[in-house]
Scaffold this active site. Sequence first.
Site, short mmCIF file in Angstrom:
data_model
loop_
_atom_site.label_atom_id
_atom_site.label_comp_id
_atom_site.label_asym_id
_atom_site.label_seq_id
_atom_site.Cartn_x
_atom_site.Cartn_y
_atom_site.Cartn_z
N CYS A 154 0.80 -1.24 0.00
CA CYS A 154 0.00 0.00 0.00
C CYS A 154 0.82 1.28 0.00
O CYS A 154 0.24 2.37 -0.09
CB CYS A 154 -0.97 -0.01 1.18
SG CYS A 154 -2.11 -1.41 1.11
N HIS A 287 -2.89 8.14 6.61
CA HIS A 287 -3.10 6.84 5.98
C HIS A 287 -4.52 6.36 6.31
O HIS A 287 -5.25 5.92 5.43
CB HIS A 287 -2.05 5.83 6.44
CG HIS A 287 -2.11 4.53 5.73
ND1 HIS A 287 -2.03 4.42 4.36
CD2 HIS A 287 -2.26 3.26 6.19
CE1 HIS A 287 -2.11 3.15 3.99
NE2 HIS A 287 -2.26 2.43 5.09
N HIS A 322 -9.89 2.36 0.17
CA HIS A 322 -8.44 2.17 0.23
C HIS A 322 -7.96 1.63 -1.11
O HIS A 322 -8.16 0.46 -1.43
CB HIS A 322 -8.08 1.22 1.36
CG HIS A 322 -6.61 1.10 1.62
ND1 HIS A 322 -5.65 1.74 0.87
CD2 HIS A 322 -5.92 0.40 2.57
CE1 HIS A 322 -4.46 1.45 1.34
NE2 HIS A 322 -4.60 0.64 2.38
#
Length: 575
Positions: A154, A287, A322
């Site tokens: 990620c 995040h 996400h």
Amino acid sequence: MKRIVITGSGIVSAIGIGKQETLESLLREQSGIGLMRHLQSVHHLPVGEVRLTNEEIRKRFIFDKPASRSALLGILAAREAIEEAGVNAALLAKSALISGTTVGGMETTERDYLNWEHNQHLETIALHDAGSTTATIVAALGRVAFSTTISTACSSALNAIISGANMLLTGDAECVIAGGTECLSKFHLNGFNALMILDHEPCRPFDDTRAGLNLGEGAAYVVLETEEHALQRGAKILAYVSGYANACDAYHQTASSEDGEGAYLAMTGALRMAGLEPAAIDYVNAHGTATPNNDQSESNALKRVFGEQMPAVSSTKSLTGHTTSASGSVETVICLLCMQYGFVPANVNFHTPMSNGIVPVTHNEQKQLTHVMCNSFAFGGNDSCLILSQIPVPQSRYAEKQMSVVSGPLSVIDAPADYRQYISAMEARRLTEQMRRVIMAAHEALEQAKVAVPDAIVTGTEWGCIVNTMHFLDPLCREGEEGLKPTSFMQSTHNTVSSLIAMQLKCHGYNATFSHGAESFEHARRDAENLLKLGLAKTVLVIGFDEADDRWNNILSKVNRCVPNVAKALVLRAR
């Protein structure tokens, strides 16, 4: 002194195709998270899907070659970025393209996996690996001087931006298009589901009732160049890249440490490069995945950095979902829009503060943003931070003097070996044979170089941890989506090896993994050399890793390919 600037950006996600639609959704606080429309799954989970089908994306540009959805999304975003920056064919031919992805062409693999056994749709085999996604984007954009692929789960896209900035500072490139792309796939939907970190409702970052993340898909790229180069060609400067850093939590393969050490090191490293005090930051795009672990760990790290002077904080994953490997660049472009139009974006769905957590901005706030921080964290504790500024920062501590590089001997382990001096029996049971070999090669290289803990670890792998990938993919395609176990998924990401070695050595420094075909190891070495030349590291462990799997090699044999076993390592030093 060289300064890095952004002169173009492009984005596609669940909240819009292009920057204008994205801006409108941000201003309306409109989330793109909803029920699945394109991805076919037995799990009825909320996701952030790009509204266009693959065929609709293709209609937006002339490109008739086979392409994965990740590549098609990447083409859309990269085209917008280079058009805004005014990158013509001549400049493109002198430029580098650095793209981050982990899924690559996995959604085509899932669709055709069983067909390949009957020699059908064999042309899609070539779309599987991460590097093929970047190659497809290049084929659509036009010739570039250099292209590569970063795969650190990620944090991939933000690490692509960091690597690109380093190339510009060393003179390794004249212009860089950097970012990432990731489409939804059943592989990673089921992987995250098996880890029990997907919410069945719209996600709520930093909320006390948070229950997990919503996966999304998308792509975003920025055009990077030196300020001098941009001004010479009359390009408009959108923002300055004033600081950045990557660090490793070195704690766990999928969980963040309680105190957020990796996140803390990334944020303080970026501030140090920018020469800024924490109080100078006007906004942090967190995040903020909405998992219980991440939001608490990131809150603790933010408090360590900012103390009582916490800037405005929000997670836009509550809007986009996400987007995994693309998230760092998707959120970078969102930050650019917020800086341009003077507002802090909402962290929607937040209602109840966490105990000892940060309280995010819940509705858009009009605010002049001079310095903005963007966080991107990943499996393996791969944590990155980027600081964007509206104005040049005079005290920014880019390297003034370049160092030379010295290489140690190459350590190669190509046969079963006694790993017991380096790996405990309990740890060894969780690792494939080839993982054990590459850990041995790393230790041997460090011993030969008389280095206990390197400043950075950079890995090159064409196929990643293909054995664990196949342990998850094969039953997914043959037996369906029920009953899949998380263990193989946890160790299927390309950066598994780098993070395992970092955890073993307690190495909290820079950590990157390149996955770009047969050139992967050389690209890892090139990145390591740039770190050393810039004084960002004094010693770097460079690893080459690939592992053979009979099931995957049987598929590759149909197109005259195979995966060899590769386990090698060397230490580079600055001089």
